[in-house]
Design an enzyme around this catalytic site. Sequence first.
Site, PDB file in Angstrom:
ATOM      1  CG  HIS A 241      -2.122   0.798   1.214  1.00 19.49           C
ATOM      2  ND1 HIS A 241      -2.457   1.611   0.166  1.00 19.49           N
ATOM      3  CD2 HIS A 241      -3.077   1.039   2.163  1.00 19.49           C
ATOM      4  CE1 HIS A 241      -3.565   2.295   0.463  1.00 19.49           C
ATOM      5  NE2 HIS A 241      -3.947   1.965   1.669  1.00 19.49           N
ATOM      6  CG  HIS A 280      -4.325   0.445  -8.368  1.00 24.59           C
ATOM      7  ND1 HIS A 280      -5.662   0.416  -8.095  1.00 24.59           N
ATOM      8  CD2 HIS A 280      -3.757   1.269  -7.448  1.00 24.59           C
ATOM      9  CE1 HIS A 280      -5.897   1.201  -7.052  1.00 24.59           C
ATOM     10  NE2 HIS A 280      -4.765   1.729  -6.635  1.00 24.59           N
ATOM     11  CG  ASP A 336       2.955   4.206  -3.913  1.00 21.55           C
ATOM     12  OD1 ASP A 336       2.953   5.348  -3.433  1.00 21.55           O
ATOM     13  OD2 ASP A 336       2.223   3.289  -3.518  1.00 21.55           O
TER      14      ASP A 336
HETATM   15  N1  ACO Z   1       4.399  -6.642 -11.116  1.00 21.13           N
HETATM   16  C1  ACO Z   1       4.193  -7.751 -11.850  1.00 21.13           C
HETATM   17  N2  ACO Z   1       3.017  -8.395 -11.920  1.00 21.13           N
HETATM   18  C2  ACO Z   1       2.007  -7.871 -11.218  1.00 21.13           C
HETATM   19  C3  ACO Z   1       2.154  -6.721 -10.437  1.00 21.13           C
HETATM   20  C4  ACO Z   1       3.405  -6.101 -10.400  1.00 21.13           C
HETATM   21  N3  ACO Z   1       3.608  -5.018  -9.656  1.00 21.13           N
HETATM   22  N4  ACO Z   1       0.979  -6.435  -9.850  1.00 21.13           N
HETATM   23  C5  ACO Z   1       0.132  -7.389 -10.234  1.00 21.13           C
HETATM   24  N5  ACO Z   1       0.747  -8.258 -11.048  1.00 21.13           N
HETATM   25  C6  ACO Z   1       0.146  -9.449 -11.653  1.00 21.13           C
HETATM   26  C7  ACO Z   1       0.115 -10.563 -10.609  1.00 21.13           C
HETATM   27  O1  ACO Z   1       1.279 -11.344 -10.641  1.00 21.13           O
HETATM   28  C8  ACO Z   1      -1.115 -11.315 -11.037  1.00 21.13           C
HETATM   29  O2  ACO Z   1      -0.786 -12.114 -12.134  1.00 21.13           O
HETATM   30  P1  ACO Z   1      -1.476 -13.572 -12.324  1.00 21.13           P
HETATM   31  O3  ACO Z   1      -2.937 -13.265 -12.526  1.00 21.13           O
HETATM   32  O4  ACO Z   1      -0.792 -14.131 -13.509  1.00 21.13           O
HETATM   33  O5  ACO Z   1      -1.208 -14.320 -11.048  1.00 21.13           O
HETATM   34  C9  ACO Z   1      -2.062 -10.220 -11.531  1.00 21.13           C
HETATM   35  O6  ACO Z   1      -1.212  -9.156 -11.963  1.00 21.13           O
HETATM   36  C10 ACO Z   1      -3.012  -9.702 -10.456  1.00 21.13           C
HETATM   37  O7  ACO Z   1      -2.226  -9.322  -9.332  1.00 21.13           O
HETATM   38  P2  ACO Z   1      -2.750  -9.311  -7.832  1.00 21.13           P
HETATM   39  O8  ACO Z   1      -1.604  -9.285  -6.903  1.00 21.13           O
HETATM   40  O9  ACO Z   1      -3.754 -10.405  -7.654  1.00 21.13           O
HETATM   41  O10 ACO Z   1      -3.511  -7.944  -7.801  1.00 21.13           O
HETATM   42  P3  ACO Z   1      -4.109  -7.265  -6.507  1.00 21.13           P
HETATM   43  O11 ACO Z   1      -5.231  -6.447  -6.991  1.00 21.13           O
HETATM   44  O12 ACO Z   1      -4.380  -8.245  -5.423  1.00 21.13           O
HETATM   45  O13 ACO Z   1      -2.922  -6.356  -5.992  1.00 21.13           O
HETATM   46  C11 ACO Z   1      -1.369  -4.631  -5.832  1.00 21.13           C
HETATM   47  C12 ACO Z   1      -2.774  -5.027  -6.296  1.00 21.13           C
HETATM   48  C13 ACO Z   1      -1.164  -5.020  -4.348  1.00 21.13           C
HETATM   49  C14 ACO Z   1      -1.210  -3.127  -5.946  1.00 21.13           C
HETATM   50  C15 ACO Z   1      -0.340  -5.370  -6.744  1.00 21.13           C
HETATM   51  O14 ACO Z   1      -0.462  -4.902  -8.057  1.00 21.13           O
HETATM   52  C16 ACO Z   1       1.073  -5.193  -6.239  1.00 21.13           C
HETATM   53  O15 ACO Z   1       1.510  -5.957  -5.391  1.00 21.13           O
HETATM   54  N6  ACO Z   1       1.823  -4.180  -6.768  1.00 21.13           N
HETATM   55  C17 ACO Z   1       3.141  -3.914  -6.288  1.00 21.13           C
HETATM   56  C18 ACO Z   1       3.081  -3.106  -4.996  1.00 21.13           C
HETATM   57  C19 ACO Z   1       2.626  -1.677  -5.241  1.00 21.13           C
HETATM   58  O16 ACO Z   1       3.078  -1.005  -6.150  1.00 21.13           O
HETATM   59  N7  ACO Z   1       1.739  -1.203  -4.351  1.00 21.13           N
HETATM   60  C20 ACO Z   1       1.209   0.175  -4.419  1.00 21.13           C
HETATM   61  C21 ACO Z   1      -0.220   0.158  -4.858  1.00 21.13           C
HETATM   62  S1  ACO Z   1      -0.857   1.765  -5.056  1.00 21.13           S
HETATM   63  C22 ACO Z   1      -1.196   2.263  -3.520  1.00 21.13           C
HETATM   64  O17 ACO Z   1      -1.452   1.576  -2.599  1.00 21.13           O
HETATM   65  C23 ACO Z   1      -1.109   3.687  -3.315  1.00 21.13           C
END
Ligand code: ACO
Length: 399
Positions: A241, A280, A336
Amino acid sequence: MAKFFGRIEFPCTIELGRGLEGAITNVTQIGYVDGQAGALIYRGYSIEDLCEHSNFEEVAYLLMFGKLPTASERADFETKLQQGGTLPEPVMHLIEAKPKDAHPMNVLQSAVAALACYDEESLEVTHNVSDPAAAMKAETDVAIRILARTRTVASAIARARLGRPLIQPDPELDFTSNYLYMMTGEKPDEVTRRVMDVCLILQADHGMNASTFTAMVVHSSLSDMYSTIAAAIGSLRGPLHGGANEAALADLQTIGNPENAKTWSQEKMSKGEKIIGFGHRVYKALDPRATVLKRHAEVLCKQKGFESLFETANTVEREVTAAMEAKGKKIYPNVDFYSGLVYHALGFPTPLFPVIFAVSRTAGWLARVLEYLPENRIFRPRAVYSGQTDQTYVPIDQR
Ligand code: ACO
């Protein structure tokens, strides 16, 4: 009597998933994230419009009161923020007493929670059920104080880490200038103040994210507002987050230069690792906050000699976005990815990044809990139980 929203005709198909994906918490008029179009609005105004024409105080007012203030409403709000921002001495001491290398978010959380002990009104207001209008007014006044004080705590943390004496707000300065002044000891130049203001506007509210939901859950038990905001800070702290901007910048610094960015991105993706600052839950298009911040990051990085860092980010964005698109995945930079770069170019130490985010998001947390309060009902979802049901207790010496 139980209150139901009735059937919700929402412009999307809802499928429930892990992490409450698809669940609806309430009906709101505060803000809307259009994840397909990559748009974010506060009370009907686009964030691009607000970043260009407004300032953080006005946006905080807009979120909390539902409309842009008139000149006198704005002056009154500014006065309340200026008067409410001073910290009680014991809270200043508490901040100074923390280890210098403590995580600033932990210090912020404990200082905000401690502030409740010095604000008697905050402990009384939510329990005044006999006069709901008076309770709302008092709760709103407490909320304005918390916004101002969270900012003062954030500045104090920045100084305490360096062993510098803490500074109380200057009554002559606006919210953002005061934040920077109390942090650095110097009144900011206009460029710095403006970019900081834009950062605060951009992160003030963002739908039913984890920390906002946390704030709403805590406040729905009629807890005091300081406990509510302290809990939300705890939620924001995590790397999935608000902690993502420090991790994203750390990655860029590890990559070192744009030439390494391609290999680094490809290696990460080939290992199936997540790239921090990308993806996201809601956006399936470019995060509009990232677009605004990227523009500022580019200008600031050029001014401050961080061109290589900006180009590194740009290359990572290009590589990751193209590779994800090729796989049919809609993964783009989120707020971010570029906010860390902007804060770095402004000269802020990395551990303070999520604290800046928290100051901004406090406006959204407060607005959301105030909106929910008049028809408050405690949050109480259920989990699906998949455990056993017919076990018999076994004494410890027989296990
Ligand atoms: N890099 C590579 N692949 C990604 C990323 C990423 N940053 N984010 C999502 N994916 C992929 C996942 O591997 C998944 O692939 P799959 O379906 O083949 O397994 C798919 O996209 C869905 O990802 P989830 O993790 O299920 O998505 P969720 O909605 O639960 O998570 C989150 C969202 C936490 C933001 C995620 O994208 C993440 O971990 N990003 C990196 C951390 C980040 O940047 N956080 C800041 C968010 S913005 C904020 O809070 C202000």
